[in-house]
Scaffold this motif. Structure first.
Motif, PDB file in Angstrom:
ATOM      1  N   GLY A 169      -0.571   7.462   8.396  1.00 45.55           N
ATOM      2  CA  GLY A 169      -0.281   8.444   7.360  1.00 45.55           C
ATOM      3  C   GLY A 169      -0.251   7.843   5.971  1.00 45.55           C
ATOM      4  O   GLY A 169       0.106   8.537   5.004  1.00 45.55           O
ATOM      5  N   GLU A 170      -0.591   6.581   5.856  1.00 49.72           N
ATOM      6  CA  GLU A 170      -0.584   5.898   4.570  1.00 49.72           C
ATOM      7  C   GLU A 170      -1.977   5.372   4.246  1.00 49.72           C
ATOM      8  O   GLU A 170      -2.833   5.263   5.122  1.00 49.72           O
ATOM      9  N   GLY A 171      -2.152   5.033   2.990  1.00 44.71           N
ATOM     10  CA  GLY A 171      -3.357   4.340   2.601  1.00 44.71           C
ATOM     11  C   GLY A 171      -3.178   2.844   2.756  1.00 44.71           C
ATOM     12  O   GLY A 171      -2.194   2.374   3.328  1.00 44.71           O
ATOM     13  N   ASP A 172      -4.128   2.095   2.234  1.00 43.61           N
ATOM     14  CA  ASP A 172      -4.074   0.638   2.326  1.00 43.61           C
ATOM     15  C   ASP A 172      -3.771  -0.008   0.980  1.00 43.61           C
ATOM     16  O   ASP A 172      -4.110  -1.168   0.736  1.00 43.61           O
ATOM     17  N   GLY A 173      -3.134   0.758   0.097  1.00 46.59           N
ATOM     18  CA  GLY A 173      -2.723   0.207  -1.179  1.00 46.59           C
ATOM     19  C   GLY A 173      -1.560  -0.750  -1.009  1.00 46.59           C
ATOM     20  O   GLY A 173      -1.022  -0.926   0.091  1.00 46.59           O
ATOM     21  N   PRO A 174      -1.140  -1.384  -2.099  1.00 47.57           N
ATOM     22  CA  PRO A 174      -0.036  -2.340  -2.012  1.00 47.57           C
ATOM     23  C   PRO A 174       1.279  -1.653  -1.641  1.00 47.57           C
ATOM     24  O   PRO A 174       1.496  -0.481  -1.955  1.00 47.57           O
ATOM     25  N   ARG A 175       2.134  -2.379  -0.950  1.00 49.63           N
ATOM     26  CA  ARG A 175       3.447  -1.850  -0.571  1.00 49.63           C
ATOM     27  C   ARG A 175       4.326  -1.728  -1.804  1.00 49.63           C
ATOM     28  O   ARG A 175       4.422  -2.646  -2.613  1.00 49.63           O
ATOM     29  N   ASP A 176       4.948  -0.580  -1.964  1.00 45.44           N
ATOM     30  CA  ASP A 176       5.814  -0.316  -3.104  1.00 45.44           C
ATOM     31  C   ASP A 176       7.212  -0.001  -2.583  1.00 45.44           C
ATOM     32  O   ASP A 176       7.411   0.963  -1.849  1.00 45.44           O
ATOM     33  N   TRP A 177       8.174  -0.831  -2.945  1.00 49.83           N
ATOM     34  CA  TRP A 177       9.537  -0.652  -2.460  1.00 49.83           C
ATOM     35  C   TRP A 177      10.232   0.472  -3.213  1.00 49.83           C
ATOM     36  O   TRP A 177      10.142   0.566  -4.429  1.00 49.83           O
ATOM     37  N   LEU A 306      12.149   2.563   3.498  1.00 48.32           N
ATOM     38  CA  LEU A 306      12.493   1.796   2.300  1.00 48.32           C
ATOM     39  C   LEU A 306      11.289   1.514   1.425  1.00 48.32           C
ATOM     40  O   LEU A 306      11.447   1.058   0.293  1.00 48.32           O
ATOM     41  N   ARG A 307      10.085   1.753   1.962  1.00 46.84           N
ATOM     42  CA  ARG A 307       8.892   1.453   1.189  1.00 46.84           C
ATOM     43  C   ARG A 307       7.837   2.516   1.386  1.00 46.84           C
ATOM     44  O   ARG A 307       7.920   3.355   2.276  1.00 46.84           O
ATOM     45  N   VAL A 308       6.860   2.501   0.522  1.00 48.22           N
ATOM     46  CA  VAL A 308       5.749   3.436   0.601  1.00 48.22           C
ATOM     47  C   VAL A 308       4.489   2.686   0.176  1.00 48.22           C
ATOM     48  O   VAL A 308       4.571   1.693  -0.560  1.00 48.22           O
ATOM     49  N   ARG A 309       3.354   3.126   0.662  1.00 49.77           N
ATOM     50  CA  ARG A 309       2.089   2.544   0.219  1.00 49.77           C
ATOM     51  C   ARG A 309       1.315   3.566  -0.593  1.00 49.77           C
ATOM     52  O   ARG A 309       1.263   4.747  -0.230  1.00 49.77           O
ATOM     53  N   ASN A 310       0.734   3.109  -1.686  1.00 49.74           N
ATOM     54  CA  ASN A 310      -0.049   3.988  -2.535  1.00 49.74           C
ATOM     55  C   ASN A 310      -1.373   4.331  -1.859  1.00 49.74           C
ATOM     56  O   ASN A 310      -1.690   3.843  -0.778  1.00 49.74           O
ATOM     57  N   ASP A 311      -2.157   5.187  -2.518  1.00 47.98           N
ATOM     58  CA  ASP A 311      -3.451   5.605  -1.966  1.00 47.98           C
ATOM     59  C   ASP A 311      -3.251   6.267  -0.608  1.00 47.98           C
ATOM     60  O   ASP A 311      -3.945   5.967   0.354  1.00 47.98           O
ATOM     61  N   ARG A 312      -2.276   7.171  -0.543  1.00 47.87           N
ATOM     62  CA  ARG A 312      -1.991   7.840   0.733  1.00 47.87           C
ATOM     63  C   ARG A 312      -3.209   8.636   1.190  1.00 47.87           C
ATOM     64  O   ARG A 312      -3.851   9.320   0.405  1.00 47.87           O
ATOM     65  N   LEU A 313      -3.483   8.525   2.472  1.00 46.12           N
ATOM     66  CA  LEU A 313      -4.609   9.262   3.047  1.00 46.12           C
ATOM     67  C   LEU A 313      -4.153  10.657   3.462  1.00 46.12           C
ATOM     68  O   LEU A 313      -3.017  10.858   3.861  1.00 46.12           O
ATOM     69  N   THR A 314      -5.056  11.622   3.389  1.00 47.80           N
ATOM     70  CA  THR A 314      -4.756  12.968   3.867  1.00 47.80           C
ATOM     71  C   THR A 314      -5.556  13.233   5.115  1.00 47.80           C
ATOM     72  O   THR A 314      -6.740  12.923   5.200  1.00 47.80           O
ATOM     73  N   ALA A 315      -4.882  13.778   6.132  1.00 46.85           N
ATOM     74  CA  ALA A 315      -5.561  14.048   7.417  1.00 46.85           C
ATOM     75  C   ALA A 315      -6.229  15.398   7.377  1.00 46.85           C
ATOM     76  O   ALA A 315      -5.785  16.301   6.697  1.00 46.85           O
TER      77      ALA A 315
END
Length: 315
Positions: A169-177, A306-315
């Protein structure tokens, strides 16, 4: 009208519908559902494994990898115990099929995501490890330490499956706390305490009844003593979780995850105390085993919130 003008005014030919293979190569929603299936499948395997132990069917198939010396399937001579144990083994193939479908679908995706490739393969190698440890458990006559290891490998598989599901459910962008460094350690401390509670719980199981077979060995520890140690670990976990509710109140996603974990902990604790004082009835023990898997999944939910990754993918 010239030929060129006529061609320009003619409606464009409709695009051909993509083939099933083309659709499969661009199906992030399918990957996500398969990843969720691995989470559910691993939890179900834990529950059916508990059914094997609680029905004293741990040696319903007395050898491995065959069920008996002469057959890969159960035989009537072992009665219902053979069917229960062999049924649990068959469910491993169901989980394996889900994992195989996930691996194939991940490899077919375009673009192919390396993180999902490795997490899906981790499920495969985890199932292999689980089968080997399960075989050792049978061949050692349900030694309580190998039984514990068998359960803990399932907890590792749930971790890998949950990470797989989250990453779909996430993209492969950098991890953002979402939180500061000290608050990350609050979440990590909760996860470590949950893991320690589960590990100690396996020692309690290996010291009491419901060994999986009437002749299976026990750890030799005093059940009351290890049960008290387990209760102390539960109190620590609940204390850390309450602290997390207060510390993470400014981060809605993490706060909600910790509150959900606290509810699961209180329910699990209630089941644990009732089963202890009612002398471990089979139904409550099974509920407690299932609760341990669910509690672990919710502890992982806290960790990943506690974290999220940018460039979230949409299904």
């Amino acid at each position: 009208m010239s030929t060129a003008t006529a061609a320009a005014t003619e409606p464009a030919a409709p695009d051909r519908d993509p083939t099933w293979f083309q659709r499969l190569r661009n199906a992030p929603s399918l990957v996500r559902w398969l990843a969720f299936g691995t989470v559910v499948g691993n939890i179900v395997i834990v529950l059916t494994g508990a059914a094997v132990r609680l029905s004293a069917s741990g040696l319903g198939c007395p050898t491995w990898p065959k069920c008996t010396d002469d057959s890969y399937t159960n035989t009537p001579e072992f009665g219902i115990h053979g069917y229960i144990e062999f049924g649990n083994r068959l469910l491993t193939f169901v989980l394996s099929a889900i994992v195989a479908a996930a691996i194939i679908t991940v490899f077919l995706q375009r673009p192919r995501r390396r993180s999902l490739v490795w997490l899906s393969l981790a499920q495969f190698f985890g199932i292999v490890a689980q089968a080997v440890v399960g075989g050792i458990t049978v061949l050692t006559g349900l030694n309580p330490w190998t039984v514990s290891a068998h359960f803990l490998v399932s907890m590792a598989l749930i971790y890998a499956a949950y990470a797989f599901w989250v990453r779909t459910g996430e993209g492969d962008g950098p991890r953002d706390w979402r939180v500061t460094a000290p608050l990350r350690w609050v979440g990590r401390g909760i996860a470590v305490a949950a893991g320690a509670t589960i590990v100690i719980g396996t020692v309690v199981t290996g010291s009491g009844p419901h060994s999986g077979d009437g002749n299976a060995p026990r750890t030799g520890f005093d059940p009351a003593l290890v049960s008290q140690l387990h209760a102390d670990a539960v109190f620590l976990l609940i204390g850390l979780t309450i602290g997390g509710v207060l510390a993470l109140r400014g981060v809605p996603a993490a706060r909600n995850a910790v509150i959900a974990l606290l509810v699961v902990e209180l329910a699990q604790g209630l089941i644990g105390y009732v089963q202890y004082f009612t002398h471990l009835p089979v139904g409550l023990v099974a509920a407690h085993v299932l609760g341990a898997s669910i509690l672990w999944a919710f502890a992982l939910h806290v960790l990943f919130s506690l974290r999220v990754r940018n460039d979230r993918l949409t299904a």
